[in-house]
Design an enzyme around this catalytic site. Sequence first.
Site, PDB file in Angstrom:
ATOM      1  N   TYR A 108      -0.836  16.924  -0.156  1.00 16.42           N
ATOM      2  CA  TYR A 108      -0.478  15.733   0.628  1.00 16.42           C
ATOM      3  C   TYR A 108       1.037  15.664   0.823  1.00 16.42           C
ATOM      4  O   TYR A 108       1.515  15.442   1.935  1.00 16.42           O
ATOM      5  CB  TYR A 108      -1.007  14.482  -0.088  1.00 16.42           C
TER       6      TYR A 108
ATOM      7  N   GLU B 107      -3.695   2.216   3.206  1.00 22.18           N
ATOM      8  CA  GLU B 107      -2.637   1.562   2.429  1.00 22.18           C
ATOM      9  C   GLU B 107      -3.107   0.205   1.922  1.00 22.18           C
ATOM     10  O   GLU B 107      -2.780  -0.192   0.801  1.00 22.18           O
ATOM     11  CB  GLU B 107      -1.356   1.411   3.263  1.00 22.18           C
TER      12      GLU B 107
ATOM     13  N   TRP C 203      -2.318   5.791  -5.479  1.00 21.99           N
ATOM     14  CA  TRP C 203      -2.606   6.454  -4.208  1.00 21.99           C
ATOM     15  C   TRP C 203      -3.606   7.593  -4.396  1.00 21.99           C
ATOM     16  O   TRP C 203      -4.424   7.857  -3.536  1.00 21.99           O
ATOM     17  CB  TRP C 203      -1.317   6.958  -3.563  1.00 21.99           C
TER      18      TRP C 203
END
Length: 194
Positions: free
Chosen positions: A26, A48, A56
């Site tokens: 990522y 988000e 995350w």
Amino acid sequence: MTGAVLGADGLRRCGWGDSSDDYRVYHDTEWGRPVHGDQALFERISLEAFQSGLSWITILRRREGFRAAFAGFEIAKVAAYGPEDAERLLQDEGIIRNRAKIAATVANAKAALELPEGGLDELVWRFAGDPARPAPRTLGEVPAVTPESTALAKELKKHGFRFVGPTTAYALMQACGLVDDHLADCHARGQRPR
């Protein structure tokens, strides 16, 4: 606070970007690179929002589940979700099953459909940070909120978006390349195309 770390592959990365294989991919291929298009930005806003209060990596590892559950984040399809869809999503183990965040995602799709000409892409990118801002040298120098993220959150809320406070808006800005918060020694610093 920590600066860039040297990975086993010989590349320096932001510390979090070398903490797992998922984060490494990522970090190296997506985070901080410009994202355009209403559907792509809607996906990032949605993810988000779901991340709020969680790590995350939890969201990243369920990303395909989210895409399946929310029709590939096609805005019109998600905007048409009704109460039966919300109940179905609350049973979906491939996502974070949070009633408020599911409702916010549907409301945000409806809000995105109501945006004036230029849509979500134009709205979000109006708040891009100053590309001449000095590169952070440590993670401690990376802000959680900026005047731009506060203004973006306010504008999104004005248009009916939910779960988009200044901190979430800044995480969106980082993820979508509106700012380059790769550390100064990170190999990905400055690699975002304009």
